[in-house]
Scaffold this motif. Structure first.
Motif, short mmCIF file in Angstrom:
data_model
loop_
_atom_site.label_atom_id
_atom_site.label_comp_id
_atom_site.label_asym_id
_atom_site.label_seq_id
_atom_site.Cartn_x
_atom_site.Cartn_y
_atom_site.Cartn_z
N PHE A 86 -25.05 -5.68 15.95
CA PHE A 86 -26.26 -5.59 15.45
C PHE A 86 -26.58 -7.15 14.53
O PHE A 86 -27.09 -8.01 15.50
N LYS A 87 -25.56 -7.03 13.66
CA LYS A 87 -25.07 -8.08 13.24
C LYS A 87 -24.20 -9.04 13.89
O LYS A 87 -24.92 -10.59 13.26
N GLU A 88 -23.97 -9.03 14.76
CA GLU A 88 -23.39 -10.18 15.59
C GLU A 88 -24.39 -10.92 15.84
O GLU A 88 -23.86 -12.39 16.37
N ALA A 89 -24.98 -10.38 16.45
CA ALA A 89 -25.85 -10.28 17.27
C ALA A 89 -27.24 -11.94 16.64
O ALA A 89 -27.51 -12.23 16.84
N TRP A 90 -27.33 -11.50 15.53
CA TRP A 90 -28.58 -11.53 14.55
C TRP A 90 -27.07 -13.43 14.27
O TRP A 90 -27.95 -13.37 13.61
N THR A 126 -21.01 2.03 14.00
CA THR A 126 -20.61 0.89 15.44
C THR A 126 -21.37 -0.47 15.61
O THR A 126 -21.34 -1.20 16.05
N ALA A 127 -22.48 0.45 16.04
CA ALA A 127 -24.14 -0.28 16.94
C ALA A 127 -24.88 -1.35 15.64
O ALA A 127 -24.84 -2.59 16.39
N MET A 128 -24.54 -1.02 14.95
CA MET A 128 -25.08 -2.42 13.50
C MET A 128 -23.67 -3.36 13.53
O MET A 128 -24.83 -4.19 13.05
N ILE A 145 -27.67 -14.17 8.29
CA ILE A 145 -26.17 -13.38 8.42
C ILE A 145 -26.39 -11.93 7.52
O ILE A 145 -27.48 -12.21 7.04
N MET A 146 -26.46 -11.23 8.10
CA MET A 146 -26.97 -10.05 7.96
C MET A 146 -26.04 -8.14 7.61
O MET A 146 -25.02 -8.67 8.26
N HIS A 147 -26.18 -7.93 6.57
CA HIS A 147 -24.70 -6.33 6.39
C HIS A 147 -25.86 -5.25 6.55
O HIS A 147 -25.99 -4.58 5.92
N PRO A 148 -25.85 -5.09 7.45
CA PRO A 148 -26.68 -3.59 8.21
C PRO A 148 -26.12 -2.36 7.13
O PRO A 148 -24.98 -2.32 7.60
N VAL A 149 -26.88 -1.45 6.48
CA VAL A 149 -25.93 -0.59 5.74
C VAL A 149 -26.35 1.15 5.72
O VAL A 149 -27.28 0.43 5.70
N PRO A 153 -28.71 -9.56 2.87
CA PRO A 153 -29.32 -9.34 2.02
C PRO A 153 -30.81 -9.95 2.30
O PRO A 153 -31.82 -9.65 1.15
N LEU A 154 -31.49 -9.79 3.78
CA LEU A 154 -32.76 -9.21 3.71
C LEU A 154 -33.13 -8.17 2.76
O LEU A 154 -32.50 -6.62 2.46
N LYS A 155 -34.79 -8.68 2.10
CA LYS A 155 -35.13 -6.51 1.35
C LYS A 155 -35.98 -5.73 2.84
O LYS A 155 -36.35 -6.36 3.35
N GLY A 156 -35.92 -4.55 1.68
CA GLY A 156 -36.87 -4.12 2.66
C GLY A 156 -35.35 -3.17 3.90
O GLY A 156 -34.08 -3.50 3.84
N ASN A 157 -36.22 -2.06 4.97
CA ASN A 157 -35.21 -1.33 5.23
C ASN A 157 -36.14 -1.24 7.20
O ASN A 157 -36.82 -1.74 7.07
N ILE A 158 -34.84 -1.07 8.16
CA ILE A 158 -34.98 -0.96 9.13
C ILE A 158 -34.79 -0.04 9.59
O ILE A 158 -34.41 1.78 9.25
N ILE A 159 -34.95 0.73 10.61
CA ILE A 159 -35.23 2.07 11.71
C ILE A 159 -34.75 1.54 12.94
O ILE A 159 -34.99 1.00 14.02
N LEU A 160 -33.13 3.10 13.28
CA LEU A 160 -32.74 3.07 14.19
C LEU A 160 -33.86 4.29 14.93
O LEU A 160 -32.53 5.07 14.18
N GLU A 161 -34.19 4.70 15.92
CA GLU A 161 -34.27 5.75 16.49
C GLU A 161 -33.61 5.68 17.59
O GLU A 161 -33.31 5.03 18.72
#
Length: 337
Positions: free
Chosen positions: A165-169, A160-162, A174-178, A111-119
């Motif tokens: 990532f969700k588990e670590a956070w 799979t990495a996300m 609580i976040m649901h990376p997409v 539910p956090l707003k915005g985007n993140i980048i995985l490079e």
């Protein structure tokens, strides 16, 4: 920086230099006062405190361990993933630091707003792809844009990495990376204005003999609603409360109680040769190694746990537990098997 402690000989040399005039005491005072001045760039103000940076470091150390386990199992090779650094930059500086082409994934984190980048560094991406396709991972491919099949493989890796990532956070929020899109040109990934501050988590990765980096870019605007939770105190407290919560223990116990396990009663054993087995037919009788009045072993899963006596209960066959097998007897039973 803590004050430097001088030895007696260094103090004597310093006093001698002042007396001889080769060192000016006023200049030394000026230098000392100059060292206390901290340069601050108002064009790129710090948005994250040292405590928050430290918390992000610990969070992503957990992510690195989870990712390390996944990659080692999935690729069946030696993989090392460690957090190299956590620093804050402007988004423009981050974009300029990325190579073109790169393996870039833009993710939403509701539910956090915005985007993140995985490079992911191209050398690590190609090593991962090579291992997935059956190679040894020690590839020397030149840097290029991924093909459609390679892009699909990397999308699966990112998804799979996300999950990890969700588990670590989970202890913080609580976040649901997409995964929203993938890009190869950094200029096409403008998720925030160039002057906005972002935190860059750099992971040092090694797949077999190939080394490279993976960067996670998280804008300040994404973390702003949960900034109060990004403290070492909150992170440690939430971890402890999660581990020691009575509700959590009760929930785990409830799930364990509903778990089904096989309960097997062994009537007896018989040993025959292959020749005898081949000649068996309808009506043949095999004599077991147990007597009618012997207690029969009961196995829970594969472990002998009880002894019992056979009988009936109503119109159904049943057994009655006569005694519990102790640890020594259990070890002896397993050795006999």
């Amino acid at each position: 920086m803590p004050d430097e402690v001088l030895s007696q000989s260094e103090i004597d040399k310093l006093l001698q230099s002042i007396n001889e005039g080769s060192v000016n005491a006023d200049e030394m005072k000026g230098d000392e006062s100059g060292r206390k001045i901290k340069v601050y760039d108002f064009k790129r103000p710090d948005k994250f405190s040292k405590d928050q940076i430290r918390t992000l470091y610990m969070l992503h150390e957990s992510f690195a361990r989870l990712l390390n386990t996944y990659l080692s199992t999935h690729l069946r090779t030696i993989v090392n993933v460690d957090v190299a650094s956590v620093e804050q930059l402007t988004y423009q500086e981050f974009v300029q630091s990325m190579a073109n082409p790169s393996v870039i994934s833009v993710l939403g984190v509701p539910p956090l707003k915005g985007n993140i980048i995985l490079e992911v560094g191209t050398e690590i991406a190609f090593a991962f792809i090579d291992r997935v396709f059956g190679g040894d991972g020690n590839t020397t491919m030149r840097t290029r844009v991924l093909t459609e099949i390679e892009d699909a493989v990397m999308r699966r890796f990112v998804n799979t990495a996300m999950t990890h990532f969700k588990e670590a956070w989970a202890n913080v929020t609580i976040m649901h990376p997409v995964l929203e899109t993938t890009e190869s040109n950094p200029q096409f990934t403008q998720i925030v204005p160039p002057s906005d501050m972002v935190v860059i988590v750099t992971l040092q990765m090694k797949v077999g003999e190939i080394e490279g980096m993976m960067n996670i870019c998280i804008p300040y605007l994404v973390l702003e609603p949960i900034m109060s939770k990004l403290t070492t105190t909150f992170w440690v407290a939430s971890t402890i409360s999660k581990d020691e919560s009575e509700d959590q223990v009760a929930l785990i116990q409830k799930k364990i109680e509903k778990t089904k396990v096989p309960f097997v009663v062994e009537v007896g054993d018989v040993h025959i040769t292959i020749r005898e087995f081949m000649t068996l037919g309808f009506g043949d009788v095999l004599q077991l190694d147990t007597r009618v009045k012997d207690d029969l072993p009961c196995r829970v899963g594969t472990k002998p746990k009880f002894y019992c006596r056979p009988g009936t209960s109503g119109k159904k066959m049943a057994v009655q537990i006569t005694r519990v097998i102790d640890t020594q007897e259990q070890e002896d039973e397993e050795e006999n098997d």
